[in-house]
Scaffold this active site. Structure first.
Site, short mmCIF file in Angstrom:
data_model
loop_
_atom_site.label_atom_id
_atom_site.label_comp_id
_atom_site.label_asym_id
_atom_site.label_seq_id
_atom_site.Cartn_x
_atom_site.Cartn_y
_atom_site.Cartn_z
CB ALA A 269 30.36 54.89 67.70
CD GLU A 303 32.83 52.38 66.89
OE1 GLU A 303 33.14 52.23 65.69
OE2 GLU A 303 31.94 51.73 67.45
CG HIS A 306 35.84 48.75 64.37
ND1 HIS A 306 35.77 47.46 63.90
CD2 HIS A 306 34.67 48.98 65.04
CE1 HIS A 306 34.61 46.93 64.28
NE2 HIS A 306 33.93 47.82 64.96
CD GLU A 325 31.24 45.66 64.17
OE1 GLU A 325 31.52 45.95 65.36
OE2 GLU A 325 31.15 46.52 63.28
#
Length: 849
Positions: A269, A303, A306, A325
């Site tokens: 993703a 995600e 993030h 990450e």
């Protein structure tokens, strides 16, 4: 990839020279439909960039990879594209204090998943588009300053075919016929801008928290809509927003939150703010296990993390890729355990994610979590097990070291202090020092700025009464680190269970650390260092503990402890300490009792790898029969209709080795054989057919008939893989030519072809391709995109030609190509290391025979 690289020094110099006020990007995508499928399709891209000069200097460059440029205008002055554009950069000189650049270009649709990817659905002929940029492919779609620290607001305008839907990072503000205009974004980096376009199926919902409302969307191709379960996607999404708002104290900053599941995606993703993209394989066409739903939920939450770690606050350069990450990987498991139904996510992390990290950290290309990223090719290769999983494990160690409250408060201050900005390692360390009172720089030097994995081994002595007189932990490694770790003592109960009866946490430092708290404890049947998985390190066992595991591994009642023991045993196998046949025997003895389905699936993968890579060649045939026989026994014994039954069915197909095995697979496909409760759906049919093709039991006509049953994008990938797996010289020659000599296949079909080409049962058949590989890879690396180059170099390395001659050929190539691209040499060095490890393990296994 000539001329497409960008160095850190170039990026640093450009960032010192200028700042960017905003982008306006107009894309005309009507060319995506109609016309012939042959030839290269292009689309018009017109970009206006407003930027300022903030230091002395009159020249710079803007990034663009495009077949052609129609016009370039700087501050009203027309520049000749033939002079200023070299295929990947546009040179600019005569800069003013304030500048307006307009670039009108013809950009190319992608078939490699890099840039603007175009996909034609074989089921209904519909065309779908999406963008994927990280680390630096936005320049394939519009002209820009392609580096993460030149953030700016973006406005997108997209002209699309009639009947299409279009989405971008911002909400759609207006529509005039085929033209859609989207709201200006907050300042973001180029690599997280996004456009998704096509006749996608879309479902909507809303997340509400007090006065905060976030519109939610979930999209997939129309032909996949019947398999889509957006309710579960939205459930996990809302649980994630609850968790992150509770812990981060910073409201989600990007307005809407769309999640698109797209075809032929190279990654899991991508965290584009407001427009997250996922590989559509997370939409399940058949029955899958809870482990599959857990993986998808983890990716959704990764995600989402993030949005704060990476999008709101972004690393200055790819050296600090870990700043997003590692945190997202850690937060994915953390939020999964605390906010969703997947409360055992740390078991998955210990068993699966950390195995990825341990492998990467022992390669010759290992690097610190904070890496030295010289250029974009380095960056592309550093999306690896160290940056993700080791970094996440190190953060888990940091939480144990500094405390959860201090860690979360540090994150909150970090977001507020650096919102919409760029950071380096020291920016995070400073807030963590404030909140924890700990010396973060010493911790960082040990954990983030050095490479390699430590080995932790218990040494136990007993007194005359059999009690522990001393328990010490020995630490090995090039860099000895401080570990906050737990040591657990386990014993067998009269009922035959292996349970923990004592535990102590200790700061393990230096070569030898005594765990004083456990002195006087009763003798343990099993001593488990790093119990509860607080630190990052390979664990060894004393002789008594290893003997206990050989007899009683399945009796361990705690799933995390069991997963940690399996992981340690696998590391022993890879390190040529435990013979591969012994690991296979442990799997045959105890995997059938494994309750955690994700751990079971990993055991199956490890067992097959042990047989293919680490077992002595003369034992492989016997080992294959043992694995297939054990898999079939467990398949028949599993509860009908259970996820364990499905998992054993897939594993049986993967290791099927005899005439009887193949006859059973054929019977399950044609209905002549039945296993109570096993629903042979379309995905399982392909799982059964592919090994039959690889062993010459299914020809082209049989594979074509299966495609006729499943004429979909997924069916096409399965068909291509099955065709390439057939044991024929002509088949292998064709597959090799399609991947190495031609660029006609899309990224997904390149991947499928390579997977079919490489078959453990066909070592002799593919042996002639070892010299061809070394003759081709430098040309492939130069001519193809970096993603395809990586797929070819990694996927076609002759690892199955596992003998010293292949090592010698690899060394000869490396010696003769010292000036080859560093990223290419890295891939070859990694493959060489894997092969050398396999040969050491095979020698150990042969000695055990």
């Amino acid at each position: 990839m000539p001329g497409e690289n960008l160095s850190r020094d170039e990026a640093r110099a450009r960032a010192e020279l200028l700042s960017v006020d905003g982008y306006e990007v107009a894309l005309d995508l009507r060319s995506a439909v109609g016309g012939s499928e042959s030839g290269r399709r292009t689309f018009r891209s017109v970009t206006t960039i407003r930027f300022r000069r903030v230091a002395p200097g009159t020249a710079t460059f803007v990034d663009l990879i495009a077949p052609s440029v129609n016009a370039v205008t700087l501050n009203g002055r027309e520049l000749d594209p033939a002079v200023v554009f070299d295929g990947s950069r546009i040179s600019l000189d005569g800069l003013a204090d304030e500048n307006v650049l307009v670039v009108d270009a013809q950009c190319a649709y992608s078939r490699t998943g890099e840039g603007l990817h175009r996909f034609v659905d074989p089921e209904d002929g519909e065309v779908y588009l999406y963008t994927q940029y990280e680390p630096a492919d936005a320049r394939r779609v519009f002209a820009n300053f392609e580096q993460p620290d030149l953030k700016a607001p973006f406005r997108f305008e997209v002209t699309a075919p009639e009947g299409w839907s279009v989405w971008s990072n911002g909400v759609e503000e207006s529509r005039d016929g085929e033209v859609r205009r989207f709201a200006e974004t907050a300042p973001i980096s180029t690599y997280i801008t996004c456009v998704v376009a096509g006749p996608y199926h879309r479902v909507t919902d809303t997340y509400r928290r007090g006065e905060l409302e976030i519109p939610l969307g979930a999209m997939c191709r129309r032909s996949l809509a019947k398999h889509f379960d957006p309710e579960d996607v939205f459930l996990v999404t809302k649980q994630g927003f609850d968790f992150f708002h509770d812990n981060f104290d910073y409201p989600y900053p990007f307005g809407k939150y769309d999640q698109a599941f797209v075809p032929e995606y190279n990654l899991g993703a991508m965290e584009n703010p407001g427009m997250v993209t996922f590989r559509e394989e997370y939409i399940y066409r058949g029955k899958v296990t809870q482990a599959a739903y857990e993986r998808r939920a983890n990716v959704i939450l990764h995600e989402m993390a993030h949005m704060w770690f990476g999008d709101l606050v972004t690393m200055t350069w790819w050296d600090d890729l870990w700043l997003k990450e590692s945190f997202a990987d850690f937060m994915g498991s953390f939020s999964l355990a605390e906010a969703t139904r997947f409360t055992n996510s740390w078991v998955t992390f210990a068993n699966s994610r950390k195995a990825w990290a341990y492998r990467a950290d022992q390669l010759p290309s290992t690097h610190p979590v904070t890496a030295d990223i010289r250029d974009l090719e380095d960056a592309k290769l550093n999306f690896d097990g160290i940056t993700y999983a080791k970094g996440a494990a190190v953060l888990k160690q940091l939480v144990a070291y500094a405390g959860r409250d201090a860690f979360m408060e540090g994150a909150r201050r970090y977001f507020k202090r650096h919102a919409y900005g760029n950071t380096r390692l020291e920016d995070l360390l400073s807030v963590l020092e404030e909140t924890s009172g700990r010396d973060m720089r010493a911790w960082s030097r040990a954990w983030l700025q050095t490479s390699g994995v430590n080995v932790l081994t218990p040494v136990v002595t007993h007194d005359a009464d059999g009690r522990i007189s001393e328990l010490a932990v020995l630490q090995e490694g090039d860099e000895l680190r401080p570990h906050r770790a737990a040591v657990g003592l386990y014993r067998l109960t009269p009922g035959g269970e292996l349970v923990r009866y004592a535990r102590a946490e200790a700061d393990i430092t230096g070569e030898r650390t005594v765990v004083a708290e456990l002195a006087g404890a009763e003798r343990a049947d099993l001593v488990l260092v790093n119990d509860d998985d607080l630190t990052y390190g390979k664990v060894r066992f004393d002789d008594g503990s290893l003997a206990t595991l050989r007899a009683h591994l399945g009796d361990l009642t705690d799933p995390l402890a069991r997963a940690l023991c399996w992981s340690a045993l696998w590391n022993l196998t890879r390190d040529a300490v435990l013979p591969a046949r012994d690991f296979v025997a442990l799997v045959l003895a105890f995997a059938g009792r494994e309750s955690d389905i994700g751990v079971l699936q990993m055991l199956h993968a490890w067992a097959r790898s042990a047989l293919v890579n680490y077992a002595a060649p003369q034992w492989r045939e016997e080992g294959g029969r043992l694995l297939a026989g054990g898999a079939l026994r467990e398949l028949r014994a599993a509860e009908p209709g259970s996820e364990h039954q499905l998992t054993w069915a897939r594993f049986f197909a993967a290791v099927a080795a005899s005439e009887e095995d193949f006859q059973l697979l054929e019977g399950l496909l044609d209905g002549a054989a039945k296993i109570d409760g096993l629903d042979v759906d379309q995905e399982l049919r392909w799982s059964f057919l592919e090994p039959l093709a690889a062993h010459g039991r299914a020809d082209e006509a049989v594979i074509a008939a299966e495609l006729a049953r499943d004429d979909t994008a997924s069916g096409k990938r399965h068909q291509v893989r099955a065709l390439a797996s057939r044991p024929s010289e002509a088949v292998k020659a064709q597959a090799w030519a399609q991947v190495v000599e031609s660029d006609a296949l899309s990224n997904a079909l390149v991947e499928a072809t390579i997977a079919g080409f490489v078959q453990p049962s066909q070592r002799a058949l593919t042996a002639p391709y070892a010299p061809k590989y070394f003759a081709a890879i430098e040309r492939v690396w130069a001519e193809r995109s970096i993603q395809i180059g990586m797929d070819v170099v990694r996927g076609l390395f002759p690892s199955l030609q596992d003998d010293p001659a292949t090592l010698e050929a690899t060394d000869a190539w490396l010696a003769a190509h010292e000036s080859a691209a560093p990223a290419l040499r890295r891939l070859v060095l990694e493959a060489r290391d894997d092969l050398a490890r396999a040969l050491r393990a095979q020698a150990r296994d042969a000695a055990a025979g």
